[in-house]
Design a protein around this motif. Structure first.
Motif, PDB file in Angstrom:
ATOM      1  N   ILE A 198       0.991  -1.369  -0.025  1.00  0.00           N
ATOM      2  CA  ILE A 198      -0.472   0.324  -0.404  1.00  0.00           C
ATOM      3  C   ILE A 198       0.696   1.271   0.049  1.00  0.00           C
ATOM      4  O   ILE A 198       0.711   1.986  -0.839  1.00  0.00           O
ATOM      5  CB  ILE A 198      -1.058   0.262   1.229  1.00  0.00           C
ATOM      6  N   GLU A 199       2.131   1.147   0.972  1.00  0.00           N
ATOM      7  CA  GLU A 199       2.542   2.382   0.976  1.00  0.00           C
ATOM      8  C   GLU A 199       3.870   2.654   0.021  1.00  0.00           C
ATOM      9  O   GLU A 199       3.582   3.600  -0.943  1.00  0.00           O
ATOM     10  CB  GLU A 199       3.656   2.351   2.286  1.00  0.00           C
ATOM     11  N   ALA A 200       4.459   1.331  -0.934  1.00  0.00           N
ATOM     12  CA  ALA A 200       4.274   1.876  -2.173  1.00  0.00           C
ATOM     13  C   ALA A 200       3.815   1.985  -3.259  1.00  0.00           C
ATOM     14  O   ALA A 200       3.883   2.979  -3.756  1.00  0.00           O
ATOM     15  CB  ALA A 200       5.719   0.112  -2.832  1.00  0.00           C
ATOM     16  N   THR A 201       2.278   1.951  -3.695  1.00  0.00           N
ATOM     17  CA  THR A 201       1.237   2.310  -4.706  1.00  0.00           C
ATOM     18  C   THR A 201       1.193   3.613  -3.964  1.00  0.00           C
ATOM     19  O   THR A 201       0.847   4.546  -5.603  1.00  0.00           O
ATOM     20  CB  THR A 201       0.067   1.315  -4.019  1.00  0.00           C
ATOM     21  N   ASN A 202       1.053   4.204  -3.199  1.00  0.00           N
ATOM     22  CA  ASN A 202       1.177   5.344  -3.003  1.00  0.00           C
ATOM     23  C   ASN A 202       1.932   6.264  -3.376  1.00  0.00           C
ATOM     24  O   ASN A 202       1.994   7.312  -3.331  1.00  0.00           O
ATOM     25  CB  ASN A 202       0.787   5.673  -1.354  1.00  0.00           C
ATOM     26  N   ARG A 203       3.124   5.691  -3.148  1.00  0.00           N
ATOM     27  CA  ARG A 203       4.688   6.450  -3.026  1.00  0.00           C
ATOM     28  C   ARG A 203       4.741   6.542  -4.860  1.00  0.00           C
ATOM     29  O   ARG A 203       5.012   7.109  -5.246  1.00  0.00           O
ATOM     30  CB  ARG A 203       5.766   6.181  -2.479  1.00  0.00           C
ATOM     31  N   ALA A 204       4.529   5.393  -5.534  1.00  0.00           N
ATOM     32  CA  ALA A 204       4.554   5.168  -6.651  1.00  0.00           C
ATOM     33  C   ALA A 204       3.854   6.657  -7.423  1.00  0.00           C
ATOM     34  O   ALA A 204       4.422   7.233  -8.171  1.00  0.00           O
ATOM     35  CB  ALA A 204       4.262   4.559  -7.322  1.00  0.00           C
ATOM     36  N   ALA A 205       2.698   6.085  -6.781  1.00  0.00           N
ATOM     37  CA  ALA A 205       1.416   7.700  -7.300  1.00  0.00           C
ATOM     38  C   ALA A 205       2.188   9.034  -7.133  1.00  0.00           C
ATOM     39  O   ALA A 205       1.419   9.922  -8.162  1.00  0.00           O
ATOM     40  CB  ALA A 205      -0.085   7.484  -7.252  1.00  0.00           C
ATOM     41  N   GLU A 206       2.410   9.449  -6.469  1.00  0.00           N
ATOM     42  CA  GLU A 206       2.931  10.261  -5.864  1.00  0.00           C
ATOM     43  C   GLU A 206       4.692  10.768  -7.398  1.00  0.00           C
ATOM     44  O   GLU A 206       5.119  11.608  -6.321  1.00  0.00           O
ATOM     45  CB  GLU A 206       3.510  10.877  -4.522  1.00  0.00           C
TER      46      GLU A 206
END
Ligand code: ASP
Length: 434
Positions: free
Chosen positions: A47-55
């Motif tokens: 979840i963390e990696a996905t949210n960061r990737a979106a940024e």
């Protein structure tokens, strides 16, 4: 046939995976079907990696490292890294805010990778095993991403498809697919639910939930040092407990198992020979009136009082209509002719509905409370059962603000100030169990 489900903490390292594999191997005669969560902590990392990737910051190194260590230590060769590359490519394509559909696809990698690791390890150990994505054998839901609802057709499909698999099936928990062909997830912790669905589909003799505690305890052992494991309890008792703070079981787990009369057994991967808690549709007549005492902090009490309620049909419907419209769930309720008290989990949720509530009467909101529940089938038809609870609380100068007993008559719940929550659990446990 049995279903064995292992949670993330039981799969958190190579050593734990080996332990889980040993347990699986010891049960092969029972014809198990295995359901797995993601490796402990991985869903959060995804979840963390996905949210960061979106940024715009793609970094999956922590996830890679965790899996690489495990795969190396287990000495297996898997396609795990192809899956991780697929995950990286997927999240690279996300930008801006990640929607729930995109998040479901991203988190699904946790379970998809974990099942492959376990299957590869079991094969290495000489057990013919096969990693299976639940949606490939018929696990289907509606399209409500993040908290999807099972489609009933899943039961027949799972049964038919599983019957044609000759290897030991290692199935992903938590994930499914919608009729649109998109990956969906049940609520967090949903692998227990997957296990119960599969158990119901194949008519399993029992569903074993392997976790890192020995069954369901009579109270939180961090609060009550002599809390004990409950050997057998009814589904109703377990459901009450899981709603009110006992973290061992996902409440939804209960449903498919109850409906199909399949016992659920909670066991400890780290201590596999210890009998855990057996949760059955109807428990044997027990000597104990009370099975467990549990508490849930962070509760907010809302009081609505108005003389309009007197002999006014429809008032409660209007009041609950407000909560329903804003999808706020109410845990506990007590009403008199002039006032209604109810509890909600989160005071913030009340902000947008305050005006609507005030239109119905005088409203007071009291945060920092706790619900304590005392659970036991033995309460049923027992005269004077509630008296000792309130006597003990009074002796210990714990003020009780709201009291409720559901129609099931198997629990008595009450609200106290949060600061008194642990004391209440302790003194009641001492009263009932010494
Ligand atoms: N991996 C998912 C989660 O962490 C599902 C589960 O563990 O049951 O919520």
């Amino acid at each position: 046939m049995i279903v064995m489900k292992f949670g993330g903490t039981s799969l958190g390292s190579a050593e734990r995976i080996k332990k889980a594999a040993t347990i699986i191997q010891s049960k092969l005669d029972d014809k198990p079907t295995i359901v797995l969560s993601a490796i402990g902590g991985v869903t959060d990392l995804l979840i963390e990696a996905t949210n960061r990737a979106a940024e715009g910051k793609v970094d999956i190194s922590a996830i890679k490292k965790k899996h690489l260590e495990i795969v190396n230590e287990l000495g297996i060769d898997t396609s795990v890294f192809a899956e991780l590359d697929e995950f990286e490519t997927l999240i690279r394509s996300y930008s801006g805010e990640v929607n729930r559909m995109q998040m479901d696809e991203a988190v699904s990698f946790g379970e998809r990778i974990c099942t492959k690791i376990m299957a590869a390890y079991l094969i290495k150990e000489g057990v013919p095993a096969k990693a299976i994505n639940a949606y490939d054998i018929g696990m289907a839901t509606d399209g409500q991403h993040g908290n999807a609802t099972l489609l009933d057709s899943s039961y027949t499909n799972l049964k038919n498809q599983l019957s044609s698999i000759s290897e030991l099936a290692i199935i992903t928990g938590f994930i499914a697919k919608s009729p649109q062909g998109k990956i969906t997830t049940f609520d967090r912790g949903g692998s227990d639910y997957t296990a119960a669905i599969i158990g119901a589909a194949i008519g399993a003799k029992e569903i074993q939930i392997w976790t890192d505690v020995t069954g369901v305890m009579s109270a939180d052992p961090r609060i009550v040092s002599n809390a004990h494991t409950i050997s057998e309890m009814s589904f109703d008792e377990a459901a009450e407990l899981s709603y009110f703070g006992a973290k061992v079981l996902h409440p939804k787990t209960i449903l498919p198992a109850v409906e199909h009369d399949i016992p659920v057994i909670v066991l400890n991967t780290l201590d596999p020979t210890v009998m855990g808690t057996r949760i059955v549709n109807k428990s044997e007549e027990s000597k104990e009136i009370v099975k467990a005492i549990s508490g849930k902090k962070g509760i907010t009490v809302v009081n609505v009082s108005t003389s309009r309620m007197i002999a006014a049909p429809g008032f409660l419907a209007d009041l609950f209509g407000v909560f329903a419209k804003h999808q706020i769930s109410v845990d506990m309720l007590a009403t008199s002719e002039v006032s209604v008290s109810l509890t909600v989990d989160n005071a913030e949720q009340l902000i947008p509905i305050m005006d609507e509530l005030k239109a119905l009467g005088d409203v007071t909101v009291a945060p920092n409370h706790a619900i304590i529940i005392v659970v036991g089938e033995g309460f049923k038809k027992q005269i004077g059962k509630a008296a000792p609870i309130f006597e003990v609380l009074a002796q210990n100068e714990i003020h009780v603000e709201m009291i409720s007993q559901g129609a099931s008559e198997i629990n008595i719940g009450f609200v106290v100030e949060e600061d008194n929550a642990e004391k209440a659990v302790k003194v009641l446990h001492k009263h009932y169990f010494g």
